[in-house]
Scaffold this active site. Structure first.
Site, PDB file in Angstrom:
ATOM      1  N   HIS A 156      -7.623  -5.201  -0.489  1.00  0.00           N
ATOM      2  CA  HIS A 156      -6.426  -4.379  -0.521  1.00  0.00           C
ATOM      3  C   HIS A 156      -5.253  -5.020   0.215  1.00  0.00           C
ATOM      4  O   HIS A 156      -4.146  -4.526   0.178  1.00  0.00           O
ATOM      5  CB  HIS A 156      -6.753  -3.014   0.087  1.00  0.00           C
ATOM      6  CG  HIS A 156      -5.637  -2.030  -0.005  1.00  0.00           C
ATOM      7  ND1 HIS A 156      -5.080  -1.635  -1.212  1.00  0.00           N
ATOM      8  CD2 HIS A 156      -4.958  -1.365   0.959  1.00  0.00           C
ATOM      9  CE1 HIS A 156      -4.126  -0.763  -0.985  1.00  0.00           C
ATOM     10  NE2 HIS A 156      -4.020  -0.578   0.335  1.00  0.00           N
ATOM     11  N   SER A 215       0.824  -1.208   0.000  1.00  0.00           N
ATOM     12  CA  SER A 215       0.000   0.000   0.000  1.00  0.00           C
ATOM     13  C   SER A 215       0.866   1.269   0.000  1.00  0.00           C
ATOM     14  O   SER A 215       1.714   1.443  -0.884  1.00  0.00           O
ATOM     15  CB  SER A 215      -0.931  -0.048   1.207  1.00  0.00           C
ATOM     16  OG  SER A 215      -1.846   1.009   1.162  1.00  0.00           O
ATOM     17  N   ASP A 235      -9.793  -4.068  -5.819  1.00  0.00           N
ATOM     18  CA  ASP A 235      -9.182  -3.312  -4.714  1.00  0.00           C
ATOM     19  C   ASP A 235      -9.725  -1.893  -4.776  1.00  0.00           C
ATOM     20  O   ASP A 235      -9.444  -1.148  -5.706  1.00  0.00           O
ATOM     21  CB  ASP A 235      -7.656  -3.299  -4.874  1.00  0.00           C
ATOM     22  CG  ASP A 235      -6.958  -2.524  -3.768  1.00  0.00           C
ATOM     23  OD1 ASP A 235      -7.662  -1.886  -2.941  1.00  0.00           O
ATOM     24  OD2 ASP A 235      -5.717  -2.563  -3.715  1.00  0.00           O
TER      25      ASP A 235
END
Lengths: 439, 270
Positions: free
Chosen positions: B246, B96, B218
């Protein structure tokens, strides 16, 4: 690890279906597998309508982010999540704030995430108020910090300025001290100058006193000396006249020498007396209009014979009506003195020239130039000092007291004029007398 | 060498390999999020885990709001760990927001890194037409508000009080365990630094080869964002995952491990 698979929807216990809290269960892939009627009603769905939908559909965007970044990792790692605030999205698009408790458990070979959802309408209001208050407090604190920072900065600036001021003050103090010292120095100088002034005044007074005493002494002494000198002259004349018996040639020659020495001494004493009189300011001037041509006509015969006998030529050029306002007798004395000097210091065959004229308004001049030995430049300033003669060797050769020029200049000045000299060594000298012109 | 980073960032080293594999956790959690993936590489790599300052069991006192106001501060954390252990030829696995942290770190000291593995990267979360980031500013504000609400209930008031209770340190431990992000204020700032950042200009400068792992469905980093990153980064490899959501390393660890292994294999074999 067995990944979650969508569990088949099944009927809920009627009690749970109508419990006063929302309930839903979802699989790991986010598919809602169970939802009670209370939750459906809370979100504006028909009973059973939520089952099979994805969890995302009942979450606001922010809640989906929070779900992905916080709620999911939490429940995945710890198997449960307590009192998580979420904003759900109703069927009509409206927001429904809830608190959710979730437990993750294996059921029928798959992972099921069971959630109890309680609406927090009132609580949200309180929380929002609390949040607003907290934000306000934070803002205030930030502002206070900012102000504190500003104050600190201002304070620092002030401190810097204080240091600068301190430095300036120190500099000023130093300057003041320096000025004070300079003032002290000046005061001391002033005191010294005052003292010197007083001392000078005292010295001047003493000098005046001494001068007066000297003049008085000279006057008395001259008088005392002239009396016996005159007696000597008388006795010499008597002896020359043979009153005391016949005089041999040798005696006559001796008497002649005595007579000459007496005259010289008398002249010297007269000069000294004159000078003393002039310096003590006791000379009186009888001012009248003196026509210089006429004056020279009177004076010339007195020196002309000596000049001629020495082989000197005397030239004279005086414009008519050159008239001075002066004491005739004293001007004569000066001119005779100047001519005598010229006569004395000019070798045979030389020339003596007298000129006169007007110089500017109110001034007449008369000059006596010779082609004599001249005066060296360094002596020209002192030639008017008493007892100074140009050349010691010539002092012996030439008769004179060395007072003539001093007396002449004093007399000239006494009449408002002056006496000056210009001379070239070996080529001659020119003495110039200036006098006020006729009135 | 800044060895202080070892305790500051709660660095944990394991594994039997020599080449370092550094795992950088994403927003909202700590190094624990790698617990389904990292062990799989311990046989072949020197596995290095850490917590960003302000996360997990990092030294909270080292948190400097100015340093961590942007992702650069977090990139410095990565480099500090690399320097502390004097790591070379690092395989940096980043999830991320850490993907952009990894990009920044690799751009600053490319010689330290051999490969990047970016899971769910996004250089900018907010839409900036024609760029599609997936969110509007209001969505991010919604997230921030929700975080505040979550902290106001307990963490916002209780956490600092408990943390400051020296008589009962276990309370602090418990709290740390109960939620990934330790400090609500720090977490909130991290969220801002993450979701309001724009690192699009940093992508073309990356010289370290990278694998981009893109989850299906996502909603934090949509597929078009992943494709954009791939298009902007020279020498990058793009892999679309079956995994949804995610956090594939948590929800689908096997697939994640497999794709990373597959990507590293040729380099490793060479």
């Amino acid at each position: 690890m067995s990944e979650a698979v969508g569990a088949p929807a099944r009927a809920l216990d009627p009690l749970l279906d109508h419990a006063p809290a929302g309930f839903l269960s979802f699989a790991d892939d986010g598919t809602i597998t169970l939802a009670n009627a209370t939750l459906a009603e809370m979100l504006g769905y028909a009973p059973g309508e939520l089952v099979g939908r994805r969890l995302d559909t009942v979450l606001t965007t922010g809640a989906r982010l929070f779900w992905q970044t916080h709620f999911f990792p939490l429940i995945r790692m710890h198997g449960r999540a307590d009192e998580v605030f979420l904003v759900l999205r109703g069927a009509g698009g409206g927001d429904v704030a809830v608190l959710a408790n979730a437990v993750r458990r294996e059921r029928a070979g798959a992972w099921a995430n069971d959630c109890v959802v309680v609406q927090v309408r009132e609580r949200r209001k309180f929380e929002e108020a609390l949040l607003a208050a907290r934000k306000e407090a934070e803002r205030a604190r930030a502002q206070a910090e900012e102000h504190a920072e500003e104050l600190r900065a201002a304070n620092e600036q002030l401190e810097e300025q204080a240091v600068e001021l301190e430095l300036s003050q120190e500099q000023l103090r130093e300057q003041a001290t320096e000025l004070e010292m300079q003032a002290d120095h000046l005061r001391a100088l002033n005191d010294e100058l005052t003292e010197r002034g007083i001392e000078l005044e005292r010295q001047r007074a003493a000098a005046d006193d001494a001068n007066r005493a000297k003049s008085s002494f000279l006057a008395v002494m001259s008088h005392e000396l002239r009396t016996p000198l005159n007696a000597i002259a008388g006795y010499v004349q008597l002896m020359e006249m043979g009153i005391h018996g016949p005089v041999t040639d040798a005696q006559r020659e001796a008497l002649d020498r005595i007579g000459r020495s007496q005259k010289h001494l008398l002249r010297l004493i007269n000069d000294v007396l004159n000078l003393a009189r002039i310096e003590s300011g006791r000379v009186e001037y009888m001012l009248e209009d003196v026509e210089l041509g006429g004056l020279m006509a009177d004076v010339t015969p007195m020196v002309e014979p000596q000049m001629l006998s020495k082989g000197l030529a005397l030239e004279m050029e005086i414009p008519p009506r050159t008239v001075a306002r002066a004491d005739r007798e004293k001007v004569q004395q000066i001119v005779i003195n100047l001519l005598s000097n010229a006569l004395k210091f000019t070798p045979p065959g030389g020339r003596v020239r007298v000129d006169a004229g007007r110089a500017g308004p109110g001034v007449v001049w008369l000059s006596v130039a010779d082609t004599g030995i001249g005066i060296p430049p360094e002596k020209q300033v002192s030639v008017f000092d008493p007892f100074v003669q140009v050349d010691m060797s010539s002092t012996r050769r030439s008769e004179g007291s060395g007072l003539g020029l001093a007396i002449s200049r004093d007399l000239a000045r006494g009449m408002g004029g002056d006496l000056s000299v210009a001379s070239t060594l070996g080529a001659g000298s020119t003495f110039t007398l200036t006098l006020p012109a006729e009135s | 060498m800044p060895v202080e980073a070892l305790s500051r960032n709660n660095v944990r080293v394991s594994g039997r390999g020599t080449q370092p594999m550094l795992f950088a956790h994403g927003f909202g959690c700590d190094q624990n999020m790698w617990r389904f993936v990292a062990p799989a590489f311990e046989d072949d790599y020197q596995v290095v885990l850490f917590d960003y300052v302000g996360s997990g069991k990092s030294d909270l006192s080292a948190y400097d709001p100015r340093r961590y106001a942007t992702l650069d501060g977090y990139a410095q954390d990565v480099l500090d760990v690399v320097h502390a252990l004097d790591l070379r030829d690092v395989v940096l696995v980043a999830h991320s927001v850490s993907s952009m942290v990894a990009v920044l770190a690799a751009n600053r000291e490319p010689e330290r890194f051999e490969r990047l593995v970016l899971i769910g990267p996004s250089p900018r979360y907010v839409n900036d037409p024609p760029y599609v980031g997936g969110f509007e500013r209001a969505d991010i504000d919604g997230l921030l508000e929700m975080m505040e609400h979550n902290y106001i209930g307990w963490a916002g008031f209780l956490a600092p009080a408990i943390m400051k209770n020296p008589d009962r340190p276990e309370l602090g431990e418990e709290l740390t365990e109960s939620f990934c992000s330790t400090d609500p204020v720090i977490s909130r700032r991290f969220a801002e630094a993450t979701f309001l950042s724009d690192n699009r200009d940093d992508l073309p400068r990356v010289r370290v080869p990278a694998l981009i792992l893109q989850c299906s469905d996502d909603m934090v980093a949509p597929t078009e964002v992943g494709e954009y990153v791939h298009g902007q980064m020279p020498g990058s490899t793009f892999r679309q995952m079956n995994a949804t959501g995610h956090c594939p390393h948590m929800s689908h660890p096997e697939e994640t491990i497999e794709l990373i292994r597959e990507y590293l294999q040729p380099a490793h074999a060479a």
